[in-house]
Motif scaffolding. Structure first.
Motif, PDB file in Angstrom:
ATOM      1  N   SER A 114       0.911  -1.292   0.006  1.00 43.62           N
ATOM      2  CA  SER A 114       0.049   0.253   0.126  1.00 43.62           C
ATOM      3  C   SER A 114       0.761   1.205   0.109  1.00 43.62           C
ATOM      4  N   GLY A 115       0.550   2.362  -0.700  1.00 43.19           N
ATOM      5  CA  GLY A 115       1.134   3.428  -0.767  1.00 43.19           C
ATOM      6  C   GLY A 115       0.347   4.808  -0.342  1.00 43.19           C
ATOM      7  N   PRO A 116       1.075   5.874  -0.201  1.00 40.94           N
ATOM      8  CA  PRO A 116       0.104   7.087   0.285  1.00 40.94           C
ATOM      9  C   PRO A 116      -0.169   7.726  -1.251  1.00 40.94           C
ATOM     10  N   ASN A 117      -1.390   8.177  -1.187  1.00 41.72           N
ATOM     11  CA  ASN A 117      -2.188   9.227  -1.905  1.00 41.72           C
ATOM     12  C   ASN A 117      -2.172  10.547  -1.248  1.00 41.72           C
ATOM     13  N   LYS A 118      -3.528  10.900  -1.092  1.00 40.18           N
ATOM     14  CA  LYS A 118      -3.548  12.132  -0.442  1.00 40.18           C
ATOM     15  C   LYS A 118      -3.153  12.281   1.083  1.00 40.18           C
ATOM     16  N   GLU A 159     -27.182  -0.236  16.192  1.00 44.35           N
ATOM     17  CA  GLU A 159     -27.213  -1.501  15.147  1.00 44.35           C
ATOM     18  C   GLU A 159     -26.288  -0.762  13.951  1.00 44.35           C
ATOM     19  N   SER A 160     -25.644  -1.601  13.376  1.00 47.88           N
ATOM     20  CA  SER A 160     -24.712  -1.464  12.301  1.00 47.88           C
ATOM     21  C   SER A 160     -24.643  -2.777  11.334  1.00 47.88           C
ATOM     22  N   SER A 161     -24.612  -2.476  10.136  1.00 47.24           N
ATOM     23  CA  SER A 161     -24.186  -3.588   9.007  1.00 47.24           C
ATOM     24  C   SER A 161     -22.727  -3.825   8.811  1.00 47.24           C
ATOM     25  N   GLY A 162     -21.907  -2.813   9.330  1.00 51.65           N
ATOM     26  CA  GLY A 162     -20.583  -2.738   9.002  1.00 51.65           C
ATOM     27  C   GLY A 162     -20.294  -2.193   7.523  1.00 51.65           C
ATOM     28  N   TYR A 163     -21.515  -1.830   6.794  1.00 51.04           N
ATOM     29  CA  TYR A 163     -21.208  -1.137   5.780  1.00 51.04           C
ATOM     30  C   TYR A 163     -21.590   0.453   5.859  1.00 51.04           C
ATOM     31  N   VAL A 164     -20.448   1.285   5.757  1.00 46.92           N
ATOM     32  CA  VAL A 164     -20.584   2.796   6.285  1.00 46.92           C
ATOM     33  C   VAL A 164     -20.296   3.640   5.259  1.00 46.92           C
ATOM     34  N   THR A 165     -20.498   4.797   5.637  1.00 50.14           N
ATOM     35  CA  THR A 165     -20.010   6.066   4.801  1.00 50.14           C
ATOM     36  C   THR A 165     -19.153   6.866   5.556  1.00 50.14           C
ATOM     37  N   GLU A 166     -18.691   7.728   4.632  1.00 54.01           N
ATOM     38  CA  GLU A 166     -17.326   8.743   5.557  1.00 54.01           C
ATOM     39  C   GLU A 166     -18.248   9.447   6.722  1.00 54.01           C
ATOM     40  N   GLY A 167     -17.569   9.435   8.067  1.00 51.58           N
ATOM     41  CA  GLY A 167     -18.152  10.196   8.966  1.00 51.58           C
ATOM     42  C   GLY A 167     -17.529   9.716  10.298  1.00 51.58           C
ATOM     43  N   LEU A 168     -17.903  10.149  11.509  1.00 52.74           N
ATOM     44  CA  LEU A 168     -17.322  10.063  12.795  1.00 52.74           C
ATOM     45  C   LEU A 168     -18.205   9.126  13.468  1.00 52.74           C
ATOM     46  N   TYR A 169     -17.933   7.844  13.745  1.00 53.88           N
ATOM     47  CA  TYR A 169     -18.634   6.877  14.502  1.00 53.88           C
ATOM     48  C   TYR A 169     -18.087   6.711  16.102  1.00 53.88           C
ATOM     49  N   LEU A 184     -15.768  -2.252  -0.950  1.00 57.73           N
ATOM     50  CA  LEU A 184     -16.783  -2.799  -0.547  1.00 57.73           C
ATOM     51  C   LEU A 184     -17.808  -1.836   0.467  1.00 57.73           C
ATOM     52  N   GLY A 185     -17.072  -0.994   0.717  1.00 58.56           N
ATOM     53  CA  GLY A 185     -18.031  -0.043   1.526  1.00 58.56           C
ATOM     54  C   GLY A 185     -17.814  -0.285   3.147  1.00 58.56           C
ATOM     55  N   GLU A 216     -16.395   4.326  -3.931  1.00 52.80           N
ATOM     56  CA  GLU A 216     -16.245   4.587  -5.344  1.00 52.80           C
ATOM     57  C   GLU A 216     -14.873   4.984  -5.796  1.00 52.80           C
ATOM     58  N   ASP A 217     -14.154   5.552  -4.624  1.00 52.75           N
ATOM     59  CA  ASP A 217     -12.901   6.082  -4.940  1.00 52.75           C
ATOM     60  C   ASP A 217     -12.031   5.632  -3.548  1.00 52.75           C
ATOM     61  N   SER A 218     -11.814   4.248  -3.653  1.00 55.32           N
ATOM     62  CA  SER A 218     -11.056   3.653  -2.116  1.00 55.32           C
ATOM     63  C   SER A 218      -9.987   4.132  -2.070  1.00 55.32           C
ATOM     64  N   ASN A 219      -9.275   4.333  -3.400  1.00 57.68           N
ATOM     65  CA  ASN A 219      -7.674   4.875  -3.307  1.00 57.68           C
ATOM     66  C   ASN A 219      -7.307   6.107  -3.039  1.00 57.68           C
ATOM     67  N   GLU A 220      -8.301   7.050  -2.956  1.00 57.51           N
ATOM     68  CA  GLU A 220      -8.472   8.337  -2.486  1.00 57.51           C
ATOM     69  C   GLU A 220      -7.140   8.891  -1.431  1.00 57.51           C
ATOM     70  N   TRP A 221      -7.165   8.085  -0.402  1.00 60.59           N
ATOM     71  CA  TRP A 221      -5.989   8.493   0.593  1.00 60.59           C
ATOM     72  C   TRP A 221      -5.107   7.452   0.574  1.00 60.59           C
TER      73      TRP A 221
END
Length: 407
Positions: free
Chosen positions: A234-238, A319-329, A257-258, A344-349
């Motif tokens: 793995s390498g650095p992007n942003k 309750e959580s399915s493990g499939y999440v979006t950006e945010g603080l949990y 996979l989200g 959709e852009d999992s390599n952003e960071w």
């Protein structure tokens, strides 16, 4: 054929025997309740929380005794109540000793490059500089600036050496970077007590794939010392040296996979998700009917990590399915996880699989895919199917079975 007088005699004998035994039980019970000369010895029994563990506890441990209602002062070695987990006042020094940073270099095969650690002092990796005073902050960062990689050895191909150099160039001004080879991993897992994971060393005998071993190790390493775990490819992007702030408790990029990525993550020491990930992975392995069937992705890898994230929230009623979006949990013990990026852009960071043709590089470095170890294990056991429960039983009853695994 038995005569009638004979049958009657047997019945009378049975009645007399049963009556005598019942009367004896009644008399003994009465003695226990009322006889003044009978001494009750219940108070002499040793409860589990009163075991004398002075010889079992490390002399440098910061564990404190557990007080109880009748004055007991000792506790079972695996009972965490009232104890402090090991502290690390000089983490970079400890990690240097663990990975043998300053040991003499070993000789690499032709075409491989020996990779050294990149080490900075604790006041840089664990603290920030106050911009107003120019002095070190008094409160340490939650996530220390430590980057952990694991590899079979320090001897790597040029492609992997170049990838590690990318990380040094990007974040090396503030981050220590450690290479944990097989020897360091075994030292970390097997040569220390694990109060919070008493099953660890036993269940590790059922792990027959290097990838699964690396999975368990990464949870334990970040649980114990904190920082970043990264796959070697793995390498650095942003992502840069100041992306993770002093107040971030955990920092997870999303994978395609989200779900939070398990190939690269950062967390503070003692973060609940690291504990839950390790427990999930060890539990999945502990009861497998065939330990050579080692699909790490489902047992110890992303599956265990996703399960841990779910329970991190479920334990506080979310309750959580493990499939999440950006945010603080927010989860158990009011701890938090910052999730960044999109599926959709999992390599952003973080750029996953930053090395082309990595399978050839792995082969050159002597690293095998977890599917390949199935045949190796079966050959060792003459084709026998071995379940983890049987393997663990043998460890306690068969002197020919070692307390280590094959990877």
């Amino acid at each position: 054929r038995m005569s009638i007088p004979t049958r009657s005699f047997i019945k009378v004998g049975l009645v007399i025997t049963v009556s005598y035994n019942f009367a004896w039980i009644v008399r003994q019970h009465a003695k226990l309740l009322s006889a003044p000369d009978v001494t009750n010895v219940d108070h002499l029994m040793i409860r589990p929380d009163q075991f004398d563990t002075t010889l079992l506890l490390n002399s440098t441990s910061s564990a404190q005794p557990l007080s109880n209602i009748d004055g007991g002062t000792s506790s079972h070695p695996n009972d965490p109540r009232g104890k402090s987990l090991p502290l690390h006042p000089t983490p970079n020094y400890e990690l240097q000793q663990l990975v043998s940073s300053h040991a003499p270099q070993y000789t690499c095969a032709h075409g491989l490059i020996y990779i050294q650690d990149h080490i900075l002092p604790d006041n840089i990796t664990h603290y920030d500089i106050d911009p107003t005073t120019g002095q070190r902050t008094t409160t340490p960062r939650k996530i220390p600036r430590l980057l952990h990689f694991t590899s079979k050895s320090r001897c790597m191909t040029q492609a992997f050496a170049n990838n590690l150099q990318l990380w040094k160039d990007r974040i090396g001004s503030k981050y220590s970077i450690y290479i944990h080879d097989d020897t360091a991993i075994d030292k970390f897992i097997y040569q220390r007590p694990w109060m919070e994971f008493p099953e660890l060393q036993e269940v590790m005998s059922c792990i027959t794939a290097g990838a699964a071993k690396a999975d368990v190790w990464r949870y334990l390493m970040i649980w114990e010392y904190g920082g970043i775990y990264s796959d070697m490819d793995s390498g650095p992007n942003k992502f840069d040296v100041d992306t993770i702030t002093a107040e971030d408790d955990a920092w997870f990029p999303l994978e395609m996979l989200g779900i939070p990525a398990q190939y690269w993550f950062a967390a503070s020491p003692r973060h609940p998700i690291m504990y839950l990930s390790a427990k999930s992975a060890l539990g999945a392995v502990a009861w497998r009917p065939d330990i050579s069937h080692n699909n790490a992705a489902k047992t110890t890898g992303p599956g265990a990590f996703k399960t841990a994230f779910v329970y991190f929230q479920r334990l506080v009623g979310h309750e959580s399915s493990g499939y999440v979006t950006e945010g603080l949990y927010r989860g158990v013990q009011n701890r938090t996880v910052k999730v960044v990026g999109t599926k959709e852009d999992s390599n952003e960071w973080i750029q996953r699989e930053n090395i082309r043709g990595k399978s050839g590089n792995y082969n050159q470095m002597g690293m095998t895919h977890f599917h390949e170890t199935r045949g190796k294990f079966r050959a060792m056991h003459s084709g026998e199917t071995v379940g983890c429960l049987m393997q663990r039983y043998r460890m306690h009853t068969d002197v020919t079975v070692g307390w280590d695994n094959i990877v």
